[in-house]
Write a protein that holds these residues in place. Structure first.
Motif, PDB file in Angstrom:
ATOM      1  N   LYS A  80       8.405  -0.178  -7.916  1.00  0.00           N
ATOM      2  CA  LYS A  80       8.632  -1.706  -7.782  1.00  0.00           C
ATOM      3  C   LYS A  80       9.513  -2.067  -6.355  1.00  0.00           C
ATOM      4  N   SER A  81      10.322  -1.434  -6.108  1.00  0.00           N
ATOM      5  CA  SER A  81      11.170  -1.641  -4.812  1.00  0.00           C
ATOM      6  C   SER A  81      10.473  -1.424  -3.666  1.00  0.00           C
ATOM      7  N   LEU A  82       9.361  -0.265  -3.727  1.00  0.00           N
ATOM      8  CA  LEU A  82       8.528  -0.222  -2.452  1.00  0.00           C
ATOM      9  C   LEU A  82       7.647  -1.217  -2.464  1.00  0.00           C
ATOM     10  N   GLU A  83       6.941  -1.915  -3.703  1.00  0.00           N
ATOM     11  CA  GLU A  83       6.178  -3.059  -3.643  1.00  0.00           C
ATOM     12  C   GLU A  83       6.871  -4.272  -3.043  1.00  0.00           C
ATOM     13  N   ASN A  84       8.087  -4.437  -3.489  1.00  0.00           N
ATOM     14  CA  ASN A  84       8.951  -5.660  -2.933  1.00  0.00           C
ATOM     15  C   ASN A  84       9.276  -5.655  -1.443  1.00  0.00           C
ATOM     16  N   ASP A  85       9.539  -4.355  -0.967  1.00  0.00           N
ATOM     17  CA  ASP A  85       9.568  -4.163   0.524  1.00  0.00           C
ATOM     18  C   ASP A  85       8.295  -4.279   1.314  1.00  0.00           C
ATOM     19  N   GLY A  86       7.115  -4.440   0.642  1.00  0.00           N
ATOM     20  CA  GLY A  86       5.594  -4.621   1.198  1.00  0.00           C
ATOM     21  C   GLY A  86       5.052  -3.517   1.823  1.00  0.00           C
ATOM     22  N   GLU A  87       5.806  -2.084   1.379  1.00  0.00           N
ATOM     23  CA  GLU A  87       5.362  -0.722   1.740  1.00  0.00           C
ATOM     24  C   GLU A  87       4.056  -0.187   1.039  1.00  0.00           C
ATOM     25  N   ILE A  88       3.908  -0.681  -0.317  1.00  0.00           N
ATOM     26  CA  ILE A  88       2.769  -0.127  -1.046  1.00  0.00           C
ATOM     27  C   ILE A  88       2.624  -1.357  -2.073  1.00  0.00           C
ATOM     28  N   THR A  89       0.955  -1.141  -2.371  1.00  0.00           N
ATOM     29  CA  THR A  89       0.731  -1.963  -3.722  1.00  0.00           C
ATOM     30  C   THR A  89       0.189  -1.157  -4.725  1.00  0.00           C
ATOM     31  N   THR A  90       0.087  -1.403  -5.725  1.00  0.00           N
ATOM     32  CA  THR A  90      -0.354  -0.719  -6.942  1.00  0.00           C
ATOM     33  C   THR A  90      -1.406  -1.232  -7.914  1.00  0.00           C
ATOM     34  N   LYS A  91      -2.094  -0.783  -8.352  1.00  0.00           N
ATOM     35  CA  LYS A  91      -3.320  -1.444  -9.350  1.00  0.00           C
ATOM     36  C   LYS A  91      -3.579  -0.354 -10.473  1.00  0.00           C
ATOM     37  N   LEU A  92      -3.584  -0.719 -11.679  1.00  0.00           N
ATOM     38  CA  LEU A  92      -3.601  -0.033 -12.825  1.00  0.00           C
ATOM     39  C   LEU A  92      -5.337   0.154 -12.875  1.00  0.00           C
ATOM     40  N   THR A  93      -5.746   1.158 -13.430  1.00  0.00           N
ATOM     41  CA  THR A  93      -6.900   1.673 -13.490  1.00  0.00           C
ATOM     42  C   THR A  93      -7.125   2.669 -14.748  1.00  0.00           C
ATOM     43  N   ASP A  94      -8.298   2.766 -15.343  1.00  0.00           N
ATOM     44  CA  ASP A  94      -8.469   3.915 -16.687  1.00  0.00           C
ATOM     45  C   ASP A  94      -8.038   5.033 -16.124  1.00  0.00           C
ATOM     46  N   SER A  95      -8.032   5.685 -14.843  1.00  0.00           N
ATOM     47  CA  SER A  95      -7.765   6.873 -14.404  1.00  0.00           C
ATOM     48  C   SER A  95      -6.436   7.155 -14.131  1.00  0.00           C
ATOM     49  N   GLY A  96      -5.547   5.960 -14.004  1.00  0.00           N
ATOM     50  CA  GLY A  96      -4.347   5.972 -13.480  1.00  0.00           C
ATOM     51  C   GLY A  96      -4.003   4.969 -12.673  1.00  0.00           C
ATOM     52  N   THR A  97      -2.741   5.098 -11.984  1.00  0.00           N
ATOM     53  CA  THR A  97      -2.551   3.702 -10.876  1.00  0.00           C
ATOM     54  C   THR A  97      -2.998   4.508  -9.556  1.00  0.00           C
ATOM     55  N   LEU A  98      -3.501   3.284  -8.916  1.00  0.00           N
ATOM     56  CA  LEU A  98      -4.176   3.379  -7.711  1.00  0.00           C
ATOM     57  C   LEU A  98      -2.988   2.843  -6.729  1.00  0.00           C
ATOM     58  N   PHE A  99      -2.287   3.841  -5.949  1.00  0.00           N
ATOM     59  CA  PHE A  99      -1.324   3.269  -4.911  1.00  0.00           C
ATOM     60  C   PHE A  99      -2.259   3.145  -3.637  1.00  0.00           C
ATOM     61  N   THR A 100      -1.576   2.032  -3.004  1.00  0.00           N
ATOM     62  CA  THR A 100      -2.123   1.748  -1.663  1.00  0.00           C
ATOM     63  C   THR A 100      -0.998   1.800  -0.695  1.00  0.00           C
ATOM     64  N   VAL A 101      -0.962   2.558   0.410  1.00  0.00           N
ATOM     65  CA  VAL A 101       0.067   2.442   1.487  1.00  0.00           C
ATOM     66  C   VAL A 101      -0.284   1.506   2.437  1.00  0.00           C
ATOM     67  N   VAL A 102       0.558   0.605   2.398  1.00  0.00           N
ATOM     68  CA  VAL A 102       0.341  -0.526   3.403  1.00  0.00           C
ATOM     69  C   VAL A 102       0.620  -0.181   4.835  1.00  0.00           C
ATOM     70  N   ASN A 103      -0.442  -0.397   5.786  1.00  0.00           N
ATOM     71  CA  ASN A 103      -0.231  -0.090   7.030  1.00  0.00           C
ATOM     72  C   ASN A 103      -0.307   1.415   7.116  1.00  0.00           C
ATOM     73  N   TYR A 104      -1.079   1.995   6.345  1.00  0.00           N
ATOM     74  CA  TYR A 104      -1.214   3.460   6.262  1.00  0.00           C
ATOM     75  C   TYR A 104      -1.380   4.265   7.825  1.00  0.00           C
ATOM     76  N   ALA A 105      -2.184   3.587   8.680  1.00  0.00           N
ATOM     77  CA  ALA A 105      -2.571   4.159   9.834  1.00  0.00           C
ATOM     78  C   ALA A 105      -1.448   4.470  10.550  1.00  0.00           C
ATOM     79  N   SER A 106      -0.364   3.496  10.520  1.00  0.00           N
ATOM     80  CA  SER A 106       0.784   3.531  11.431  1.00  0.00           C
ATOM     81  C   SER A 106       1.743   4.701  11.245  1.00  0.00           C
ATOM     82  N   TYR A 107       1.578   5.348   9.976  1.00  0.00           N
ATOM     83  CA  TYR A 107       2.097   6.487   9.967  1.00  0.00           C
ATOM     84  C   TYR A 107       1.543   8.037  10.151  1.00  0.00           C
ATOM     85  N   GLN A 108       0.276   7.714  10.636  1.00  0.00           N
ATOM     86  CA  GLN A 108      -0.499   8.851  10.932  1.00  0.00           C
ATOM     87  C   GLN A 108      -0.438   9.258  12.227  1.00  0.00           C
ATOM     88  N   GLY A 109      -0.786  10.786  12.583  1.00  0.00           N
ATOM     89  CA  GLY A 109      -1.103  11.187  13.662  1.00  0.00           C
ATOM     90  C   GLY A 109       0.116  10.912  14.882  1.00  0.00           C
TER      91      GLY A 109
END
Length: 259
Positions: A80-109
């Protein structure tokens, strides 16, 4: 991994950092995404149940090298703290929680790494040459767009009228809070604007809503009260119109017939 992570506030929170780093490391990197348990997992997303995430983050500690896990309450609080910081978002699905890393590309390569990587050339005796220390990249603490800044500006304009001596706040922080209200709390810009105008002109709330954080905290209560009062005004107007009072007319009950 972009080295800018070491200048982030998250670096000082071990549990929070481990969760965030784990999500980044396991997020889908393919631009096309993948199909997993009937869910299309896009780039920068990771599908996992909290129970499995709890096991994934297990660690060993103490003389007995005993395996330990973080309590689910701790995981939920840090997520929840990561969500409040705007670093991730979460969404509940039947298969578990779908985590999305905000600005994912900026952490890569190697994005932005040209100023971070210092090549070591060696002398013939094997000692490294002097290295030029590069300045650390300045961390962008707040994220917002023009509309969110405009709403923050509107709130400050109204607050300043109510409290003339109030010191000007950090407008970037206010704009970031407005962004969180729109992205995480799912408020529309129009609704936020209406609540700002109503609350800052209200007899009670104009003394209490003096910041974007306070606006976000009290938003549900403000919205309900605003709609309730607006509905009441509409009902009174209809009542007056029904009894011929809308144009200053009044009904003379002395002329009524007996019943």
């Amino acid at each position: 991994m972009n080295r800018g992570i070491f200048n982030h506030d998250i670096w000082s929170d071990v549990v929070k950092f481990r969760i965030f780093f784990y999500l980044i490391g396991n997020a889908v990197s393919s631009k096309e995404g993948i199909q997993q348990d009937g869910v299309h997992v896009q780039q920068g997303q990771y599908l996992r149940s909290l129970r499995n995430l709890q096991d994934d983050l297990a660690y060993r500690e103490g003389k007995g090298n005993k395996k330990k896990v973080y309590p689910l309450t701790t995981l939920r609080r840090k997520l929840k703290s990561l969500e409040n910081d705007g670093e991730i978002t979460t969404k509940l699905t039947d298969s578990g929680t779908l985590f999305t890393v905000v600005n994912y590309a900026s952490y890569q390569g190697l994005q932005g790494s040209e100023n971070e990587i210092v090549a070591q050339k060696r002398h013939t005796d094997g000692t490294p040459t002097a290295q030029k220390e590069e300045p650390k990249p300045k961390k962008k603490r707040y994220v917002y767009d023009e509309k969110q800044m405009a709403l923050a500006g509107l709130l400050w304009k109204k607050v300043k009228v109510n409290v003339p001596d109030m010191k000007e706040p950090n407008m970037e922080s206010w704009a970031n809070t407005i962004r969180l209200m729109m992205q995480q709390d799912k408020r529309t810009g129009k609704d936020i604007q209406e609540v700002i105008l109503w609350a800052t002109g209200h007899e009670f709330w104009h003394k209490n809503i003096l910041s974007a954080d306070k606006l976000r905290k009290q938003y549900d209560k403000l919205s309900v009260q605003m709609k309730g009062e607006q509905k009441g005004v509409t009902s009174i107007a209809k009542h007056k119109q029904h009894f011929g009072e809308s144009n200053g007319e009044s009904y003379d009950f002395s002329k009524r017939k007996a019943w």
